[in-house]
Each structure stands twice: as structure tokens, then as C-alpha cells.
Design a protein around this motif. Structure first.
Motif, mmCIF file in Angstrom:
data_model
loop_
_atom_site.group_PDB
_atom_site.id
_atom_site.type_symbol
_atom_site.label_atom_id
_atom_site.label_comp_id
_atom_site.label_asym_id
_atom_site.label_seq_id
_atom_site.Cartn_x
_atom_site.Cartn_y
_atom_site.Cartn_z
ATOM 1 N N PRO A 71 -56.740 -107.727 -96.253
ATOM 2 C CA PRO A 71 -55.886 -108.918 -96.118
ATOM 3 C C PRO A 71 -54.459 -108.558 -95.748
ATOM 4 C CG PRO A 71 -56.332 -108.452 -98.431
ATOM 5 C CD PRO A 71 -57.180 -107.506 -97.625
ATOM 6 N N GLY A 72 -53.903 -109.330 -94.844
ATOM 7 C CA GLY A 72 -52.512 -109.139 -94.453
ATOM 8 C C GLY A 72 -52.297 -108.081 -93.390
ATOM 9 N N LEU A 73 -53.354 -107.386 -92.970
ATOM 10 C CA LEU A 73 -53.201 -106.368 -91.936
ATOM 11 C C LEU A 73 -53.615 -106.920 -90.580
ATOM 12 C CD1 LEU A 73 -54.492 -103.036 -93.515
ATOM 13 C CD2 LEU A 73 -52.157 -103.813 -93.220
ATOM 14 N N ARG A 74 -52.910 -106.477 -89.547
ATOM 15 C CA ARG A 74 -53.284 -106.820 -88.177
ATOM 16 C C ARG A 74 -54.152 -105.693 -87.630
ATOM 17 N NH1 ARG A 74 -47.861 -107.068 -88.262
ATOM 18 N NH2 ARG A 74 -47.709 -105.422 -86.711
ATOM 19 N N LYS A 75 -54.917 -105.989 -86.601
ATOM 20 C CA LYS A 75 -55.805 -104.973 -86.046
ATOM 21 C C LYS A 75 -55.032 -103.772 -85.506
ATOM 22 C CE LYS A 75 -56.362 -107.019 -81.471
ATOM 23 N NZ LYS A 75 -57.316 -107.528 -80.513
ATOM 24 N N GLU A 76 -53.774 -103.961 -85.138
ATOM 25 C CA GLU A 76 -52.949 -102.854 -84.651
ATOM 26 C C GLU A 76 -52.582 -101.875 -85.765
ATOM 27 O OE1 GLU A 76 -52.872 -106.310 -82.188
ATOM 28 O OE2 GLU A 76 -51.931 -106.173 -84.158
ATOM 29 N N SER A 91 -58.912 -96.016 -91.234
ATOM 30 C CA SER A 91 -57.617 -95.740 -91.853
ATOM 31 C C SER A 91 -56.603 -96.790 -91.415
ATOM 32 C CB SER A 91 -57.122 -94.339 -91.469
ATOM 33 O OG SER A 91 -56.951 -94.254 -90.065
ATOM 34 N N GLY A 92 -55.486 -96.793 -92.089
ATOM 35 C CA GLY A 92 -54.419 -97.717 -91.744
ATOM 36 C C GLY A 92 -53.278 -97.618 -92.731
ATOM 37 N N GLU A 93 -52.318 -98.501 -92.541
ATOM 38 C CA GLU A 93 -51.165 -98.495 -93.434
ATOM 39 C C GLU A 93 -50.665 -99.911 -93.635
ATOM 40 O OE1 GLU A 93 -46.907 -96.215 -94.072
ATOM 41 O OE2 GLU A 93 -48.088 -95.822 -92.283
ATOM 42 N N ARG A 94 -50.448 -100.238 -94.896
ATOM 43 C CA ARG A 94 -49.867 -101.532 -95.258
ATOM 44 C C ARG A 94 -48.412 -101.270 -95.615
ATOM 45 N NH1 ARG A 94 -53.455 -103.495 -98.819
ATOM 46 N NH2 ARG A 94 -54.393 -104.773 -97.228
ATOM 47 N N SER A 95 -47.500 -101.912 -94.877
ATOM 48 C CA SER A 95 -46.066 -101.690 -95.089
ATOM 49 C C SER A 95 -45.605 -102.327 -96.385
ATOM 50 C CB SER A 95 -45.259 -102.276 -93.935
ATOM 51 O OG SER A 95 -45.670 -101.696 -92.731
ATOM 52 N N LYS A 96 -44.622 -101.696 -96.994
ATOM 53 C CA LYS A 96 -44.023 -102.229 -98.216
ATOM 54 C C LYS A 96 -43.083 -103.364 -97.837
ATOM 55 C CE LYS A 96 -42.736 -100.009 -102.400
ATOM 56 N NZ LYS A 96 -42.205 -98.816 -103.036
ATOM 57 N N GLU A 97 -43.061 -104.402 -98.647
ATOM 58 C CA GLU A 97 -42.181 -105.540 -98.384
ATOM 59 C C GLU A 97 -40.733 -105.117 -98.593
ATOM 60 O OE1 GLU A 97 -41.784 -110.093 -99.995
ATOM 61 O OE2 GLU A 97 -43.743 -109.122 -99.978
ATOM 62 N N GLN A 98 -39.870 -105.576 -97.691
ATOM 63 C CA GLN A 98 -38.449 -105.228 -97.783
ATOM 64 C C GLN A 98 -37.821 -105.869 -99.021
ATOM 65 O OE1 GLN A 98 -36.825 -103.097 -95.944
ATOM 66 N NE2 GLN A 98 -38.591 -102.711 -94.629
ATOM 67 N N GLU A 99 -37.043 -105.088 -99.726
ATOM 68 C CA GLU A 99 -36.369 -105.600 -100.919
ATOM 69 C C GLU A 99 -34.957 -106.038 -100.570
ATOM 70 O OE1 GLU A 99 -36.420 -103.236 -104.454
ATOM 71 O OE2 GLU A 99 -38.385 -102.404 -103.972
ATOM 72 N N LYS A 131 -68.780 -100.475 -82.393
ATOM 73 C CA LYS A 131 -67.932 -101.630 -82.095
ATOM 74 C C LYS A 131 -67.226 -102.055 -83.381
ATOM 75 C CE LYS A 131 -70.288 -103.629 -78.182
ATOM 76 N NZ LYS A 131 -71.423 -103.048 -77.722
ATOM 77 N N ALA A 132 -65.986 -102.516 -83.227
ATOM 78 C CA ALA A 132 -65.217 -102.981 -84.379
ATOM 79 C C ALA A 132 -64.551 -104.307 -84.034
ATOM 80 C CB ALA A 132 -64.169 -101.950 -84.777
ATOM 81 N N SER A 133 -64.471 -105.200 -85.031
ATOM 82 C CA SER A 133 -63.768 -106.466 -84.849
ATOM 83 C C SER A 133 -63.074 -106.815 -86.157
ATOM 84 C CB SER A 133 -64.742 -107.579 -84.442
ATOM 85 O OG SER A 133 -65.663 -107.828 -85.479
ATOM 86 N N MET A 134 -62.022 -107.622 -86.033
ATOM 87 C CA MET A 134 -61.278 -108.021 -87.224
ATOM 88 C C MET A 134 -61.050 -109.521 -87.160
ATOM 89 S SD MET A 134 -58.625 -105.889 -89.103
ATOM 90 C CE MET A 134 -57.457 -106.380 -90.315
ATOM 91 N N GLU A 135 -61.452 -110.207 -88.231
ATOM 92 C CA GLU A 135 -61.290 -111.651 -88.289
ATOM 93 C C GLU A 135 -60.957 -112.058 -89.713
ATOM 94 O OE1 GLU A 135 -63.902 -115.666 -87.368
ATOM 95 O OE2 GLU A 135 -64.446 -113.792 -86.377
#
Length: 160
Positions: A71-76, A91-99, A131-135
């Protein structure tokens, strides 16, 4: 720090029998001086993102299907790769919210950081046709299977 499952007095949900539910054990958790170490970079946040990335793997007659809730991640922000030796890597990375300076946080439960999951695919996987998809925050990776050749049975006539 060592990696051990949290069985007794657990914080996050974990299962002794689930090899993917490892948490980092901090022997100094709850001690008064641990607050002074709060500004020291910690591996705990990154590992919790890794450990909390749950992936389902099902096999159908036609393919192996992997589903990951991201949740909250874009395919990029997500990477799907097949390495030599039939290893699927997600793999991927979820950025920390700016404080903001004036913000006062009451609770932080959403994980941020990098995650990485690897799966060894069976020999019948067609790794060149993945094949991969994100929805709606759900990543679906489909790995087709090679058709299983049925053994040809030849009747032998018995003489005599």
C-alpha cells in the motif's frame, strides 16, 4: 543485535513456526538510556519494512502467482527481477514521511525503508516469460509454467 523470533512477550505479530516472521531483538529495549540513542541510525526500521512485506505464493496448473500487499507504493518504487538460478527477487523502498518542525507525532506504525524478498523458483518455471502488474497497492507477479510432458506409454505385445 541478533535476529531471533519474538515468541515471548512479543511486540509485533510473529510466529515461531513462520521463518519469514523474524523480528530484531533489542536487548536494551525499555531501558532508560535507550532514549538517548534515538538519534543514532538504526537498522530496526529497515528490517521491519522487510519483515512486514507479506507475499502469497500460489501455484495454478498454468503458473506460479505471487501477490504482495504494497500500500502507498507506486510501480516505479518496486523492482521485480529474475536472477540466474531461477531466483525471483521483489524489492523496493517506502520513503519516510517528511517531518515538520512543529509536528507532534503520537504514534508511528507504518513502516518505511527498504524491503527485499527472494524466492527460488521450481525447474518448471518459464523465467523468460515473467509478467508483473500493480493495481490498488497489490503487486501480482505471474511466472508461467512449462507444460509437463506426459510419459508416452507404448503397449508391448507379448509373444509366445
Amino acid at each position: 543485535m541478533s535476529l531471533i523470533p519474538r515468541v515471548l512477550g512479543g511486540g509485533r505479530r510473529s510466529s515461531f513456526f513462520d521463518p519469514f516472521s523474524l523480528d530484531i531483538w533489542d536487548p536494551f529495549e525499555g531501558f532508560p538510556f535507550s532514549a538517548t540513542l534515538s538519534n543514532v541510525p538504526s537498522i530496526v526500521g529497515e528490517t521491519s519494512a522487510f519483515a512486514n512485506t507479506r507475499i502469497d505464493w500460489k501455484e495454478t496448473p498454468e503458473a506460479h502467482v505471487f501477490k504482495a500487499d504494497l500500500p502507498g507504493l507506486r510501480k516505479e518504487e518496486v523492482k521485480v527481477e529474475v536472477e540466474e538460478g531461477r531466483v525471483l527477487q521483489i524489492s523496493g523502498e517506502r520513503s519516510k514521511e517528511q517531518e515538520e518542525k512543529n509536528d507532534k507525532w503520537h504514534r508511528v506504525e507504518r513502516s518505511s525503508g527498504r524491503f527485499l524478498r527472494r524466492f527460488r523458483l521450481p525447474e518448471n518455471a518459464k523465467t523468460d516469460e515473467v509478467k508483473a502488474s500493480m493495481e490498488n497497492g497489490v503487486l501480482t507477479v505471474t511466472v508461467p509454467k512449462e507444460e509437463v510432458k506426459k510419459a508416452e506409454v507404448k503397449a508391448i505385445e507379448i509373444s509366445g
